[in-house]
Design an enzyme around this catalytic site. Sequence first.
Site, short mmCIF file in Angstrom:
data_model
loop_
_atom_site.label_atom_id
_atom_site.label_comp_id
_atom_site.label_asym_id
_atom_site.label_seq_id
_atom_site.Cartn_x
_atom_site.Cartn_y
_atom_site.Cartn_z
N GLU A 166 0.87 -1.18 0.00
CA GLU A 166 0.00 0.00 0.00
C GLU A 166 0.91 1.23 0.00
O GLU A 166 1.79 1.37 0.84
CB GLU A 166 -0.90 -0.02 1.24
N LYS B 130 -4.22 -0.14 13.91
CA LYS B 130 -5.06 0.89 13.27
C LYS B 130 -6.49 0.47 13.52
O LYS B 130 -6.94 -0.56 13.02
CB LYS B 130 -4.76 0.96 11.78
N GLU C 244 -10.93 4.44 8.38
CA GLU C 244 -11.00 4.03 6.99
C GLU C 244 -11.49 2.57 6.85
O GLU C 244 -10.87 1.76 6.16
CB GLU C 244 -9.65 4.23 6.30
N ARG D 106 -12.26 17.39 9.28
CA ARG D 106 -11.42 16.20 9.48
C ARG D 106 -10.19 16.51 10.33
O ARG D 106 -9.76 15.66 11.11
CB ARG D 106 -11.00 15.66 8.10
N LYS E 240 0.34 10.96 13.48
CA LYS E 240 0.91 11.49 12.23
C LYS E 240 1.36 12.93 12.44
O LYS E 240 0.75 13.66 13.22
CB LYS E 240 -0.14 11.44 11.11
N ASP F 52 -3.10 14.21 6.52
CA ASP F 52 -2.55 12.96 6.00
C ASP F 52 -1.31 13.19 5.14
O ASP F 52 -1.39 13.07 3.91
CB ASP F 52 -3.63 12.23 5.19
N GLU G 47 4.63 9.83 13.84
CA GLU G 47 4.62 9.04 12.60
C GLU G 47 4.79 9.98 11.41
O GLU G 47 4.02 10.92 11.24
CB GLU G 47 3.28 8.27 12.48
N GLU H 162 3.82 9.18 -0.73
CA GLU H 162 2.44 9.06 -1.19
C GLU H 162 1.90 10.35 -1.81
O GLU H 162 1.33 10.34 -2.89
CB GLU H 162 1.54 8.62 -0.03
N GLU I 287 6.57 21.74 -3.33
CA GLU I 287 5.46 22.51 -2.75
C GLU I 287 5.02 23.64 -3.69
O GLU I 287 3.84 23.89 -3.86
CB GLU I 287 5.90 23.09 -1.41
N TRP J 65 -18.05 16.72 -3.31
CA TRP J 65 -18.66 17.98 -3.75
C TRP J 65 -17.62 18.97 -4.26
O TRP J 65 -17.94 20.06 -4.71
CB TRP J 65 -19.45 18.61 -2.60
C1 GCU Z 1 -3.70 7.29 4.08
C2 GCU Z 1 -3.36 6.38 2.97
C3 GCU Z 1 -3.89 5.00 3.22
C4 GCU Z 1 -3.44 4.51 4.59
C5 GCU Z 1 -3.79 5.52 5.65
C6 GCU Z 1 -3.23 5.20 7.02
O1 GCU Z 1 -5.07 7.55 4.12
O2 GCU Z 1 -3.86 6.87 1.77
O3 GCU Z 1 -3.42 4.16 2.20
O4 GCU Z 1 -3.99 3.29 4.89
O5 GCU Z 1 -3.29 6.76 5.30
O6 GCU Z 1 -2.31 5.90 7.43
O7 GCU Z 1 -3.70 4.31 7.68
#
Ligand code: GCU
Length: 716
Positions: free
Chosen positions: A198, A320, A324, A374, A398, A403, A425, A431, A549, A579
């Site tokens: 991922e 986690k 999500e 968020r 984080k 994110d 983190e 990404e 940036e 939206w």
């Molecule tokens: C982001 C990322 C995901 C990941 C998530 C996380 O949203 O796009 O792929 O799983 O972070 O940190 O858990």
Amino acid sequence: MANVTENGWEQLWLRYDKKVDAGNGKYFEAAPQLVGFDPENCVVRSALLELSRGVCGMLGMQMKAGDIAKAVAGADQASNGTAAAGADQAGNSATGASAAGEQGKTSGSQAGLVLKKVPEGTLTESGKALKAQGYALCENDGRLEITAADENGLLYGIFHLLRVISCEKSLSGSNVTCNPDNPLRMFNHWDNMDGSIERGYSGRSFFFENDDIVINERTKDYARLMASIGINGVVINNVNVKQAATWLITDRFFEKVVQLSKIFAEYGIKFFLSLNYAATIELGGIDSADPFDERVIAWWKAKMQECFAKIPNLGGFLVKADSEGRPGPFTYGRTQADGANMLADAVAPYGGIIIWRCFVYNCRQDWRDRKTDRARAGYDNFIGMDGDYRENVILQIKNGPMDFQIREPISPLLGGLKKTNQMLEVQVAQEYTGHQIDVCYLIPMFKEVLDFHTYCKPGADTVADVISGRTMGNKNTGIAAVINTGNDVNWTGNYLAAANLYGFGRLAFNTELSAEEILDEWIPMQFSTDAEVLRVVKGILLPSRATYEKYTSPLGIGWMVTPHDHYGCSVDGYEYDRWGTYHRADHLGMGVDRTDAGTGYAQQYNEPNASMYNSLETCPEELLLFFHHVPYAHVLKSGKTLIQHIYDSHFEGYKEAEAFAAAWDGLQGKVEERVFDNVKERFGRQLYNAREWRDQVNSYFYRKSGIEDEKGREIY
Ligand code: GCU
């Protein structure tokens, strides 16, 4: 080629090709003298092996690990008054002479290398107390000594020494003490058991394939690379624990898990797994994952007993939950602390830790509702339970509240929590920062995070203070990064992305190192000691984050990337906002109002940060659009309007990327061909990407605002 092994992957900064000897050979003519360390210890063995490998490769001295071990045994006996045995055992050491025997005669003062174990807290030559996993390196009159309180310290000291040789610097007169700033220095792999990664941009997993664990020579090289930069903990599987990965804590995989963890153990790295919070349901046959359910508690207790009994080098687990789509305690009306503590109690008898992520938010929120935000979620979900977590729980936070964007404020949880173990983190995997196609050296960003004053405690309030344990005097703290590796020959896709891999580890160990100092080590080790290579690569890497940036999303607003994939521009592309309103851009202005008149997010900070962000006048301009909704005509400190800044920075960013590519072209023939070709190819793609970003962002805001570029450039 020296840098590609027979097996087909590179050694990166551990390439150990021939170097100019800056007078260092003399320390290795005789086998080193080991004092207090057990030569049979697996970490000591790895350290000696690495020493011999490095010295052989870089200085061309035939120092064999076996000889070292024998000589070590001999030297130990020699210092106990049995010199002859030592001389015999030294056999064919580096010089072919009875090296260890000579050591025996003059033990304690002769030239050569001494590796010495001392109690923690011992004062070093430079007057500092040695800490766990720290080392001191000191040279006097041809005698080079590494002192450490434990095996990890020795290993890191050896890697330090090899770094100096690799950079063609002299060890003479060395007098340094290096204690790690962070107790835990970890990498998190987001590798799935089918071999996919991922957010992976450099091939497939080297840990997993076809729902199985892969163990080969590369595993060992991986562990060496990690240890060489001071990493002492690795989570091998993705935080999204699905399918086969749920079974990593069962007999189906234990045997290989143990093998893998043993390889890590040899390099002083604790082994961690990501846990599926709902394992009681998926593995245990229980219809619940409620942390208060006795059946759930009992199942985890038994499971953890089994895991720690079977995996000797297990450090603990990463979780986690409630994020999500992942399961968690919220389903049962419980708090994050309830979930974390239940698991923490189950691992506590074995000294295990639970690292619980704070990336808990509702990805389905309606962005048209101007009060929902968020960015607020992490703080809102965790701050109320500050102090309620067990001592062996660490909250992993984080760096920003959203994110891993190219620019975000620091999460207000860091230093907002005052009684809870915290771990930072960051994401080394690129990404949102160019997928290891675009060059983006992230260490300057990480430095900003670490240096940020949270105002949580006078005199010890930076993020670095909080996560090192200096603020609260706690031990379970540290820093983790989502790693950027895969099974590509060069591990990181773009050769230049290895700077982030290397840099993260070095910075985690020593948060005082500058972004430039890290490059001064890494470039000569990985590419060449040629001054021109150093100058050019630094010239590209140091400003690269600022450049990225400039041509992507402006002034902290973030996103604007293609949904899901997260590479390439899509101004309205944020996948959790169907939206197209998250950036609040209309014909008059843009930016999210997070002041007390808006979502109130700014109030989550300790003062004076809360007021600083809340006010348009004092808000740092690079975060202007994160905190404020402002008109396009708003005049920035530079004297430019917001819209002009957007146009200018995007044109500038593209030009800078072009200059990087041109500078790289100048290195043809100065770096190895495949390195040159790889980076050149990436620059080709970066330029395309940067041009797209420039044109799409500029035209989007030109069309929205209807304001012409003062400089009359072409905006599509
Ligand atoms: C982001 C990322 C995901 C990941 C998530 C996380 O949203 O796009 O792929 O799983 O972070 O940190 O858990």
